[in-house]
Design a protein around this motif. Sequence first.
Motif, PDB file in Angstrom:
ATOM      1  N   THR A 196       0.708  -1.293   0.144  1.00 40.11           N
ATOM      2  CA  THR A 196      -0.048   0.078  -0.246  1.00 40.11           C
ATOM      3  C   THR A 196       0.902   1.424  -0.069  1.00 40.11           C
ATOM      4  OG1 THR A 196      -0.266  -0.024   2.259  1.00 40.11           O
ATOM      5  CG2 THR A 196      -1.884  -1.096   1.216  1.00 40.11           C
ATOM      6  N   PHE A 197       0.245   2.514  -0.435  1.00 41.80           N
ATOM      7  CA  PHE A 197       1.016   3.559  -0.500  1.00 41.80           C
ATOM      8  C   PHE A 197       0.235   4.708   0.100  1.00 41.80           C
ATOM      9  CE2 PHE A 197       2.316   0.973  -4.029  1.00 41.80           C
ATOM     10  CZ  PHE A 197       3.646   1.307  -4.055  1.00 41.80           C
ATOM     11  N   ARG A 198       0.882   5.587   1.165  1.00 43.85           N
ATOM     12  CA  ARG A 198       0.119   6.721   1.522  1.00 43.85           C
ATOM     13  C   ARG A 198       0.201   7.968   0.378  1.00 43.85           C
ATOM     14  NH1 ARG A 198       1.512   7.538   7.562  1.00 43.85           N
ATOM     15  NH2 ARG A 198       1.927   9.780   6.876  1.00 43.85           N
ATOM     16  N   LEU A 199      -0.917   7.961  -0.167  1.00 43.06           N
ATOM     17  CA  LEU A 199      -1.224   8.762  -1.450  1.00 43.06           C
ATOM     18  C   LEU A 199      -1.838  10.139  -1.015  1.00 43.06           C
ATOM     19  CD1 LEU A 199      -1.984   6.266  -4.399  1.00 43.06           C
ATOM     20  CD2 LEU A 199       0.237   7.598  -3.983  1.00 43.06           C
ATOM     21  N   GLY A 200      -1.427  11.188  -1.719  1.00 44.67           N
ATOM     22  CA  GLY A 200      -2.073  12.350  -1.613  1.00 44.67           C
ATOM     23  C   GLY A 200      -1.813  13.327  -3.259  1.00 44.67           C
ATOM     24  N   THR A 201      -2.242  14.424  -3.038  1.00 42.98           N
ATOM     25  CA  THR A 201      -2.338  15.096  -4.579  1.00 42.98           C
ATOM     26  C   THR A 201      -1.129  16.404  -4.701  1.00 42.98           C
ATOM     27  OG1 THR A 201      -4.030  16.718  -3.536  1.00 42.98           O
ATOM     28  CG2 THR A 201      -4.873  14.666  -4.613  1.00 42.98           C
ATOM     29  N   ASP A 202      -0.567  16.556  -3.172  1.00 44.33           N
ATOM     30  CA  ASP A 202       0.410  17.800  -3.499  1.00 44.33           C
ATOM     31  C   ASP A 202       1.650  17.368  -3.838  1.00 44.33           C
ATOM     32  OD1 ASP A 202       1.858  20.097  -2.999  1.00 44.33           O
ATOM     33  OD2 ASP A 202       1.730  20.324  -0.937  1.00 44.33           O
ATOM     34  N   GLU A 203       2.181  17.673  -5.013  1.00 44.93           N
ATOM     35  CA  GLU A 203       3.505  17.036  -5.537  1.00 44.93           C
ATOM     36  C   GLU A 203       4.579  17.459  -4.692  1.00 44.93           C
ATOM     37  OE1 GLU A 203       4.321  14.932  -7.706  1.00 44.93           O
ATOM     38  OE2 GLU A 203       2.122  14.740  -8.866  1.00 44.93           O
ATOM     39  N   ALA A 204       4.442  18.563  -3.850  1.00 42.06           N
ATOM     40  CA  ALA A 204       5.585  19.348  -3.077  1.00 42.06           C
ATOM     41  C   ALA A 204       5.729  18.408  -1.801  1.00 42.06           C
ATOM     42  CB  ALA A 204       5.503  20.859  -2.764  1.00 42.06           C
ATOM     43  N   THR A 205       4.695  17.842  -1.140  1.00 43.72           N
ATOM     44  CA  THR A 205       4.842  17.518   0.026  1.00 43.72           C
ATOM     45  C   THR A 205       4.554  16.162   0.168  1.00 43.72           C
ATOM     46  OG1 THR A 205       2.760  18.330   0.636  1.00 43.72           O
ATOM     47  CG2 THR A 205       4.776  19.716   1.020  1.00 43.72           C
ATOM     48  N   GLU A 206       3.529  15.438  -0.680  1.00 42.03           N
ATOM     49  CA  GLU A 206       3.115  14.282  -0.795  1.00 42.03           C
ATOM     50  C   GLU A 206       3.429  13.500  -1.798  1.00 42.03           C
ATOM     51  OE1 GLU A 206      -1.513  15.180   1.262  1.00 42.03           O
ATOM     52  OE2 GLU A 206      -0.984  16.006  -0.742  1.00 42.03           O
ATOM     53  N   LEU A 207       3.165  12.059  -1.549  1.00 42.64           N
ATOM     54  CA  LEU A 207       3.250  10.937  -2.456  1.00 42.64           C
ATOM     55  C   LEU A 207       2.237  10.924  -3.376  1.00 42.64           C
ATOM     56  CD1 LEU A 207       5.286   8.750  -3.453  1.00 42.64           C
ATOM     57  CD2 LEU A 207       3.837   7.175  -1.838  1.00 42.64           C
ATOM     58  N   THR A 208       2.544  10.893  -4.743  1.00 41.64           N
ATOM     59  CA  THR A 208       1.381  10.910  -5.640  1.00 41.64           C
ATOM     60  C   THR A 208       1.692   9.849  -6.712  1.00 41.64           C
ATOM     61  OG1 THR A 208       2.692  12.372  -7.393  1.00 41.64           O
ATOM     62  CG2 THR A 208       1.352  13.411  -5.603  1.00 41.64           C
ATOM     63  N   GLU A 209       0.659   9.467  -7.482  1.00 41.40           N
ATOM     64  CA  GLU A 209       0.589   8.555  -8.453  1.00 41.40           C
ATOM     65  C   GLU A 209       1.548   8.668  -9.393  1.00 41.40           C
ATOM     66  OE1 GLU A 209      -0.749   5.569  -8.615  1.00 41.40           O
ATOM     67  OE2 GLU A 209      -2.610   5.680  -7.315  1.00 41.40           O
ATOM     68  N   ALA A 210       1.866  10.052 -10.069  1.00 40.41           N
ATOM     69  CA  ALA A 210       2.841  10.425 -10.946  1.00 40.41           C
ATOM     70  C   ALA A 210       4.018  10.151 -10.437  1.00 40.41           C
ATOM     71  CB  ALA A 210       2.590  11.879 -11.201  1.00 40.41           C
TER      72      ALA A 210
END
Length: 552
Positions: A273-287
């Motif tokens: 599993t991955f702790r995902l978010g949307t803020d590229e600067a501070t969070e892990l993203t799918e991209a």
Amino acid sequence: MSTYTLPAAPSRPAAEPRTAYLVASGDLRPAANRAGWPTQERMEAAVAAAFAELGWAVRRAHPFDPEAGHGFISSQRMGLEVFKSIPPDAPLIVAEAVWQYSHHVLAGLRTHRGPILTVANFAGDWPGLVGLLGVNAGMAKMGVAYSTIWSVDFTDEWFKAGIRGWVETGTIAHDASHVRDLAAVFPGDLPDNAETALGRALAAQLLADKAIIGVFDEGCMGMYNAVIDDELLNPIGIYKERLSQSALWAEMQRVPDAEADAVGAWLAAKGMTFRLGTDEATELTEAQLRWQYKMYIAALRISDDFGLDAAGIQYQQGLKDICPASDLAEGLLNNADRPPVTSRDGSRVLWEGRPLPHFNEADEGVAVDALVTNRIWTAMGLDPATTLHDVRWGEEFDGEFVWVWEISGSVPPSHFATGYAEAVGWRQDPVYFPLGGSTIKGICKPGEVVWSRVFVQGGELHADLGRATAVSLPEEESDRRSKATTPAWPIMHAVLHGVSRDQFMARHKANHLNVAYAPDAATADKALLVKAALFASVGVRVHLCGDVNLPS
């Protein structure tokens, strides 16, 4: 008759009596230096206070820079300029509360004539211990004499006695009774058994067939100690393929999104599993994950192109500015069970069912060790997943000293009790990893471990070998230790066999060490003997550290 303008003879100040000069090597990354400066400042004040009790002054050789926001030496050129102001025979302190790039100060230390003392705070929140061991290993490789010491708060009697001895004699003596040369343990010959025979057979194979390690740019993060010259590597059968990280980045562009997404789907099916978010600067993203999957595929295909036996990605200089972290790819490469990747023509699965040993941060001492470990563990029918760890920190728990060993990102998932099912991807710290990327976080399973380190000293290759037990701690204690260090990183709780905290710190010649599991103590002891026999057979000087029970 020609005349020339000769440069003026260099002028260096004279040392002041009862004064020790202090330097602090820092990171190359400005954000890291700014973040670590308050901790460094507090440590330096504590060190200065301890010296003041002895009637000594500590003089900083370089000032705080208000514009930069810190007082670290932040480049090799700056280090050269700083050392011009230090009396060449003066007592010198290298104080480290953070990770540091050793090459910032190694040039000055190489030619300094006065006694040198390296000092670190024994704490987990900032990797001063890791930085200390890195600069110590660099001086050991250069042949520069130094003393070293560490403390939790710089008020304990052990620390005070150490610096008292240093100001009086220029040295600090540490207990090294846990170290025994293999040749002294077996003055005639190694035991005549199956393990010795296997080690020698694998050594003969390595010398005859040779191996190639692919290095994606050398010298990561100033780790001079992690670069091994060809003149030392080639005689043991190992050769370098010098590769550029730009080639890795170019290959990543060629990987189709669908192939990358298939890696993600494979990991999800395994339960990661991955702790995902949307803020590229501070969070892990799918991209970010997609780029990491592409790096994993690209590393395997380039390794196939060059017929590599192991690979090492530097990442933290260069790639950190253009793509997410390499750690997820590195942890997967070191695992036997991992997402399948085919050759470009689709005809072969690359290293199917096997790790491609990866030496994180392009540490070539790790490369030699990982390659050898992979061959030994495979020949013995054991899980060959191996990894390095930072020697990060530790404290006593329930009457024994338990180390916190952390790799800066990802271990092979087979080092967890339930593998991928308990692996969690966290975003790497924006301070060090501006473009993010996932780790493989978890608690390494309890079990028997062989630990080791290959290093350079006296113009020779050496290997320290020892045994440890990875232990299970209560969940709340594991959580506390993780939060006290770097929560995004995987952790191993390790108890060394017959080696105290201070013996290990004084002896270890690297910021990293390698670990590999065995199913039980007897098998771990056998694997260690095979490793000792292999290294000795190719001309590496082997040292047994602590309680090592080799089969007769």
